[in-house]
Design an enzyme around this catalytic site. Structure first.
Site, PDB file in Angstrom:
ATOM      1  N   ASN A 110      -8.619  36.009  57.537  1.00  0.00           N
ATOM      2  CA  ASN A 110      -7.646  36.904  58.176  1.00  0.00           C
ATOM      3  C   ASN A 110      -6.421  37.081  57.291  1.00  0.00           C
ATOM      4  O   ASN A 110      -6.014  36.181  56.565  1.00  0.00           O
ATOM      5  CB  ASN A 110      -7.244  36.376  59.565  1.00  0.00           C
ATOM      6  CG  ASN A 110      -5.993  35.505  59.533  1.00  0.00           C
ATOM      7  OD1 ASN A 110      -4.866  36.006  59.562  1.00  0.00           O
ATOM      8  ND2 ASN A 110      -6.198  34.192  59.433  1.00  0.00           N
ATOM      9  N   PHE A 114       1.344  38.031  60.812  1.00  0.00           N
ATOM     10  CA  PHE A 114       2.271  37.808  61.936  1.00  0.00           C
ATOM     11  C   PHE A 114       2.484  39.083  62.767  1.00  0.00           C
ATOM     12  O   PHE A 114       3.622  39.446  63.096  1.00  0.00           O
ATOM     13  CB  PHE A 114       3.633  37.303  61.450  1.00  0.00           C
ATOM     14  CG  PHE A 114       3.644  35.922  60.870  1.00  0.00           C
ATOM     15  CD1 PHE A 114       2.570  35.045  61.019  1.00  0.00           C
ATOM     16  CD2 PHE A 114       4.765  35.459  60.169  1.00  0.00           C
ATOM     17  CE1 PHE A 114       2.606  33.763  60.476  1.00  0.00           C
ATOM     18  CE2 PHE A 114       4.809  34.183  59.628  1.00  0.00           C
ATOM     19  CZ  PHE A 114       3.726  33.331  59.777  1.00  0.00           C
ATOM     20  N   SER A 174       1.605  30.125  56.439  1.00  0.00           N
ATOM     21  CA  SER A 174       0.704  31.273  56.482  1.00  0.00           C
ATOM     22  C   SER A 174       0.624  31.873  55.088  1.00  0.00           C
ATOM     23  O   SER A 174       1.646  32.071  54.433  1.00  0.00           O
ATOM     24  CB  SER A 174       1.216  32.328  57.457  1.00  0.00           C
ATOM     25  OG  SER A 174       0.514  33.532  57.231  1.00  0.00           O
ATOM     26  N   ASN A 176      -0.192  34.863  54.532  1.00  0.00           N
ATOM     27  CA  ASN A 176      -0.163  36.320  54.674  1.00  0.00           C
ATOM     28  C   ASN A 176       1.224  36.924  54.755  1.00  0.00           C
ATOM     29  O   ASN A 176       1.375  38.122  54.988  1.00  0.00           O
ATOM     30  CB  ASN A 176      -0.981  36.728  55.897  1.00  0.00           C
ATOM     31  CG  ASN A 176      -2.407  36.228  55.791  1.00  0.00           C
ATOM     32  OD1 ASN A 176      -3.007  36.349  54.729  1.00  0.00           O
ATOM     33  ND2 ASN A 176      -2.923  35.642  56.846  1.00  0.00           N
ATOM     34  N   THR A 177       2.256  36.091  54.619  1.00  0.00           N
ATOM     35  CA  THR A 177       3.626  36.593  54.538  1.00  0.00           C
ATOM     36  C   THR A 177       4.129  36.189  53.154  1.00  0.00           C
ATOM     37  O   THR A 177       4.264  34.995  52.879  1.00  0.00           O
ATOM     38  CB  THR A 177       4.506  35.981  55.656  1.00  0.00           C
ATOM     39  OG1 THR A 177       3.988  36.420  56.906  1.00  0.00           O
ATOM     40  CG2 THR A 177       5.958  36.401  55.531  1.00  0.00           C
ATOM     41  N   LYS A 216       4.096  23.000  60.241  1.00  0.00           N
ATOM     42  CA  LYS A 216       2.680  23.244  59.921  1.00  0.00           C
ATOM     43  C   LYS A 216       2.517  23.560  58.449  1.00  0.00           C
ATOM     44  O   LYS A 216       3.183  24.459  57.918  1.00  0.00           O
ATOM     45  CB  LYS A 216       2.161  24.405  60.772  1.00  0.00           C
ATOM     46  CG  LYS A 216       0.681  24.695  60.564  1.00  0.00           C
ATOM     47  CD  LYS A 216       0.131  25.514  61.700  1.00  0.00           C
ATOM     48  CE  LYS A 216      -1.307  25.909  61.483  1.00  0.00           C
ATOM     49  NZ  LYS A 216      -1.805  26.725  62.600  1.00  0.00           N
ATOM     50  N   ASN A 245      -3.105  24.826  57.960  1.00  0.00           N
ATOM     51  CA  ASN A 245      -3.317  26.255  58.137  1.00  0.00           C
ATOM     52  C   ASN A 245      -4.610  26.671  57.396  1.00  0.00           C
ATOM     53  O   ASN A 245      -5.378  25.809  56.972  1.00  0.00           O
ATOM     54  CB  ASN A 245      -2.082  27.009  57.602  1.00  0.00           C
ATOM     55  CG  ASN A 245      -1.789  28.250  58.416  1.00  0.00           C
ATOM     56  OD1 ASN A 245      -2.693  29.052  58.651  1.00  0.00           O
ATOM     57  ND2 ASN A 245      -0.556  28.414  58.845  1.00  0.00           N
TER      58      ASN A 245
END
Ligand SMILES: Cc1cc2nc3c(=O)[nH]c(=O)nc-3n(C[C@H](O)[C@H](O)[C@H](O)COP(=O)(O)O)c2cc1C
Length: 344
Positions: A110, A114, A174, A176-177, A216, A245
């Site tokens: 994925n 966010f 994450s 993805n940021t 996390k 994560n």
């Protein structure tokens, strides 16, 4: 029952099926129909971070980003549900497609980025609820906020959610940021965490409610890096570490048609890597800080493996997508038996 639902849901686009499932679950919760779910196995409660968890199995962050369905998810049996990641302002996330199933590997890639309705929406959802388990709220930063200004976003979220959270997780892992994972290291980590600790201590002084703060972390770190992060988190007096994560590694899915899709890989391929991080942290920290293990749990044995590596609690995400509520019941039964045997 879930096998039938799954075969229908897996025919749909992954994100459409995700949204549909959450809609249905949310409606079940709102209509007070959660009692329709089969009975949850008995478990001895587990005490971690000063909280009493009804069992050791939690739902990991990212599935119920807006807290629209956590009551029904709780009724499925999760001892704790972590909603979010939520950011100060709502944002749409990355362009679609951004969610890919790899059923050959029981895995997901994925790069959602966010996507969420913002902290005000989440607060309106968690203000009043019937969920009796532990509610975690996972916080992050908006895409448009620079990494240098990230601390303010985390602080804004923490201050808004603290009255309603049993614990709060700062998600700095994450993939993805852009730049988010750089917050895990050195001065950046201390600068991000210390205002959060101050704010939660002020809240305790004023209202007498202790709200533990967990952080996390990513699985893509060397052992030395893991220990450096652990040192800072102990120094800063956080209450727990959630490991891990999703991974950036594609080693385990080489040759798959989605191998080159950007994003984080979760599910079976991340299990060993996550368990390794849990083990390194637990051996290094002794009992100084509790570790919550997450990554690739597909059955009761995998959940116990995380406890054996030193985790005090576990969370699931991808395994729940592939196996549904049956995984939760199996994991509760296995971890409860393990914890009774080892008298933990
Ligand atoms: C689609 C998807 C979205 C996710 N979103 C978030 C998120 O918003 N915040 C977060 O902390 N973790 C998020 N995660 C990571 C999971 O919480 C979990 O740490 C990771 O998937 C490893 O566990 P698993 O192998 O059981 O899925 C997401 C995972 C997936 C698959």
């Amino acid at each position: 029952m879930y096998d039938l639902a799954r075969s229908l849901l897996f025919k749909l686009d992954p994100e459409v099926s995700h949204e549909l499932s959450l809609e249905l679950l949310g409606a079940t919760g709102r209509l007070g129909l959660s009692g329709l779910f089969p009975n949850v196995p008995e478990s001895k409660p587990v005490d971690v971070m000063g909280l009493r968890f009804p069992n050791a199995i939690g739902l990991a962050a990212g599935l119920d980003k807006n807290a629209d369905a956590f009551e029904a998810l709780g009724a499925i049996g999760f001892g704790f549900v972590e909603v979010g990641t939520v950011t100060p302002k709502g944002q749409s996330g990355n362009p679609k497609p951004r969610l890919f199933r790899l059923p050959e590997h029981n895995a997901i890639i994925n790069r959602m980025g966010f996507n969420n309705k913002g902290v005000d929406h989440l607060v309106s959802r968690v203000k009043k609820h019937r969920y009796k388990g532990i509610l975690g709220i996972n916080i992050g930063k908006n895409l448009t906020t620079s990494v240098e200004d990230a601390a303010q976003d985390y602080l804004t979220c923490l201050q808004e959610v603290i009255p309603y959270a049993d614990y709060i997780t700062a998600n700095i892992s994450s993939p993805n940021t852009p730049g988010l994972r750089s917050l895990q290291f050195g001065e950046s980590l201390a600068e991000l965490i210390s205002p959060l600790i101050e704010a939660k201590n002020r809240y305790f002084d004023e209202y007498g409610k202790q709200v533990p703060l967990a952080v996390k972390i990513a699985p893509d770190m060397t052992d030395d890096e893991i220990k450096l992060v652990a040192d800072t988190l102990v120094e800063q007096k956080v209450d727990g570490i959630i490991a891990t994560n999703t991974t950036l590694s594609r080693e385990a899915v080489k040759g798959h048609r989605y191998e080159a899709e950007a994003g984080g890989l979760s599910g079976a391929p991340v299990r060993e890597q996550s368990t390794h991080v849990v083990r390194v942290l637990s051996e290094y920290l002794k009992d100084e800080l509790p570790v919550i293990g997450v990554g690739g749990i597909e059955n009761g044995k995998d959940a116990v493996e995380k406890l054996e590596a030193g985790a005090k609690l576990v969370q699931v995400y991808s395994g729940f997508i592939y196996r549904g509520p049956e995984l939760i019941r199996e994991a509760i039964t296995s971890t409860d038996a393990y914890l009774r045997e080892t008298r933990r």
